[in-house]
Scaffold this motif. Structure first.
Motif, PDB file in Angstrom:
ATOM      1  N   THR A 273       0.791  -1.279  -0.092  1.00  0.00           N
ATOM      2  CA  THR A 273      -0.080  -0.047  -0.060  1.00  0.00           C
ATOM      3  C   THR A 273       0.788   1.267   0.047  1.00  0.00           C
ATOM      4  N   SER A 274       2.063   1.193   0.774  1.00  0.00           N
ATOM      5  CA  SER A 274       2.706   2.483   0.892  1.00  0.00           C
ATOM      6  C   SER A 274       3.307   2.592  -0.520  1.00  0.00           C
ATOM      7  N   ARG A 275       3.988   1.472  -1.211  1.00  0.00           N
ATOM      8  CA  ARG A 275       4.335   1.842  -2.575  1.00  0.00           C
ATOM      9  C   ARG A 275       3.485   2.364  -3.521  1.00  0.00           C
ATOM     10  N   ASN A 276       2.121   1.762  -3.471  1.00  0.00           N
ATOM     11  CA  ASN A 276       1.112   2.245  -4.463  1.00  0.00           C
ATOM     12  C   ASN A 276       0.530   3.659  -4.348  1.00  0.00           C
ATOM     13  N   LYS A 277       0.590   3.998  -3.126  1.00  0.00           N
ATOM     14  CA  LYS A 277       0.210   5.210  -2.739  1.00  0.00           C
ATOM     15  C   LYS A 277       1.009   6.347  -2.970  1.00  0.00           C
ATOM     16  N   ILE A 278       2.463   6.103  -2.613  1.00  0.00           N
ATOM     17  CA  ILE A 278       3.452   7.035  -3.029  1.00  0.00           C
ATOM     18  C   ILE A 278       3.714   7.105  -4.509  1.00  0.00           C
ATOM     19  N   ASP A 279       3.552   6.150  -5.101  1.00  0.00           N
ATOM     20  CA  ASP A 279       3.863   6.131  -6.583  1.00  0.00           C
ATOM     21  C   ASP A 279       2.667   7.105  -7.183  1.00  0.00           C
ATOM     22  N   GLU A 280       1.427   6.741  -7.022  1.00  0.00           N
ATOM     23  CA  GLU A 280       0.255   7.528  -7.423  1.00  0.00           C
ATOM     24  C   GLU A 280       0.607   8.919  -7.295  1.00  0.00           C
ATOM     25  N   ILE A 281       1.077   9.361  -6.193  1.00  0.00           N
ATOM     26  CA  ILE A 281       1.123  10.883  -5.966  1.00  0.00           C
ATOM     27  C   ILE A 281       2.813  11.646  -6.533  1.00  0.00           C
ATOM     28  N   ALA A 282       3.670  10.548  -6.404  1.00  0.00           N
ATOM     29  CA  ALA A 282       4.997  11.152  -6.801  1.00  0.00           C
ATOM     30  C   ALA A 282       4.951  11.233  -8.577  1.00  0.00           C
ATOM     31  N   LEU A 283       4.194  10.364  -9.202  1.00  0.00           N
ATOM     32  CA  LEU A 283       4.347  10.276 -10.503  1.00  0.00           C
ATOM     33  C   LEU A 283       3.531  11.466 -11.331  1.00  0.00           C
ATOM     34  N   GLN A 284       2.588  11.947 -10.445  1.00  0.00           N
ATOM     35  CA  GLN A 284       1.669  13.103 -10.918  1.00  0.00           C
ATOM     36  C   GLN A 284       2.146  14.442 -10.404  1.00  0.00           C
ATOM     37  N   ASN A 285       3.186  14.465  -9.511  1.00  0.00           N
ATOM     38  CA  ASN A 285       3.519  15.491  -8.739  1.00  0.00           C
ATOM     39  C   ASN A 285       4.227  16.737  -9.586  1.00  0.00           C
TER      40      ASN A 285
END
Length: 428
Positions: A273-285
């Motif tokens: 979950t940490s990986r998915n949530k961080i990826d979702e935000i970081a990739l659209q930052n």
């Protein structure tokens, strides 16, 4: 308006073995028997009456003959020449007192019987349908909805104990929907769009929403399954819906989803979950937004397990999780356990490097305080590696690698403190 009815007549000679001695034209039209059949063939009443009801029929005839005027009405089937049968209403009367001849008048009521039976069957099916809906309603708190798209009128009916009762009725429903406080604000726009797009809906379309209509101010989850319907007689378009309370189902699914996302020991997000949530935000930052990717682990945690046992080690990890939740905003910031004694924090939209430094240094100081666990007094320290995301989109894997390099550098320098990944550092 008086409706014209066709009657068939025939006469029966009781002395001559119930032989038919006269008839009219409609009798031939109705039964198919001709003058040749009746006169030359010496046709009798037995040719008209099914053998299965003959005794019952004769009892009825005798009963009618014994009335004061020697007459009576009764209903029975007759046989036609082609082997088919129909139901007639019969009136029989002796010609005069002591006569052996009776005049009989019949009219075909088969279509009336069929129509009556159809109505009875429809009523039976409706009662059965209501009973089925009642059976469901008693267990799932089910309601039916009818929205008239043409007149903008809305009705809700409850089915209970085989009876339908209207419990909610509103004119100008869509027009005033945003002033009706029974739909949850977060679901209101989607709900309104469904009503606006009614002609394009397909049968079986389902929509989940929250409403307080049935629960006195408390919003609960409901699912409505829709079926568009056009009344050709009135040229009105409706949407018929079936409403089911799914609040328990939604709450259960949300809890299962939460359990699948949460590390059971620390109540933080798990690794996936940490990986998915961080990826979702970081990739659209966006480029003008600065995030901090922080990983930390406990210095010499193996010694804690060796000296105090794994139960005490788990207690220490729980304490770390609780402290992280206190220092950071769980939900806004992503806080997770990656495994073992390694944790990740993703701080979103941070104002400055000094802000990050203060949080991380305060965290180090807080976790270095002695931890009293029953008779054990345990001391731990932590090392932290930080990677800044300040150049637009990035990924979990890249940020993790940078932060891990910074963490390795801190371990190499002597542990118990923080270190920024220098190649991503940008003065703010």
């Amino acid at each position: 308006m008086i409706r014209e009815v066709d009657y068939a007549t025939y006469a029966v000679d009781h002395r001559d073995n119930l032989r038919i001695i006269s008839f009219n034209d409609y009798f031939s039209k109705l039964t198919g028997y001709t003058a040749q059949d009746v006169y030359a063939g010496k046709m009798t009443l037995r040719d008209l009456i099914p053998s299965s009801i003959w005794e019952e029929y004769m009892i009825a005839v005798n009963r009618a003959s014994k009335t004061d005027d020697g007459s009576g009405y009764f209903e029975h089937p007759i046989l036609c020449k082609d082997g088919s049968s129909l139901v007639v209403l019969c009136y029989g009367r002796l010609r005069d007192d002591g006569s052996d001849v009776s005049d009989i008048l019949i009219t075909d009521i088969t279509s009336h019987i069929e129509a009556h039976n159809a109505v009875v069957q429809q009523e039976k099916e409706l009662r059965l349908l209501l009973k089925k809906l009642s059976f469901i309603s008693e267990r799932k708190e089910e309601y039916t909805v009818d929205y008239n798209y043409t007149t903008d009128h809305f009705d809700i009916t409850i089915i209970k104990n085989g009876e339908a009762k209207n419990i909610y009725s509103v004119d100008n429903y869509l027009e005033n929907l945003y002033q009706i406080p029974t739909i949850h604000p977060d679901d209101l726009e989607d709900y309104a769009n469904i009503l606006r797009n009614l002609p394009n809906l397909k049968e079986g379309f389902a929509f989940d929403f929250r409403s307080s209509l049935f629960t006195e101010g408390k919003f609960c989850w409901y699912r409505t399954t829709y079926a568009p319907y056009h009344d050709k007689e009135t040229d009105e378009t409706h949407i018929i819906g079936r409403i089911v309370n799914i609040d328990e189902e939604v709450m259960r699914n949300q809890e299962l989803k939460r359990q699948a996302q949460i590390d059971t020991l620390t109540s933080l997000y798990n690794q996936g979950t940490s990986r998915n949530k961080i990826d979702e935000i970081a990739l659209q930052n966006p480029e003008n937004c600065i995030n901090a990717f922080i990983i930390m682990d406990l210095d010499n945690f193996k010694q804690v397990n060796d000296n105090y046992g794994h139960i005490r080690g788990d207690d220490v990890l729980k304490h770390v999780g609780k402290t992280l939740r206190h220092f950071f905003k769980f939900g806004t910031d992503i806080i997770g356990r990656l495994g073992g004694d390694e944790f990740v924090i993703f701080m979103r939209d941070v104002p400055s490097i000094s802000h990050i430094k203060k949080y991380c240094n305060d965290l180090c100081q807080e976790l270095s305080k002695p931890l009293c666990l029953q008779e054990d007094n345990i001391r731990i320290t932590i090392s932290i590696g930080i990677a800044l995301q300040n150049n637009g989109p990035d990924s979990f894997d890249h940020l993790y690698k940078c932060a891990d390099d910074a963490l390795y550098q801190k371990k190499k320098e002597g542990k118990n403190g923080i270190c920024f990944y220098k190649h991503t550092k940008k003065e703010i």
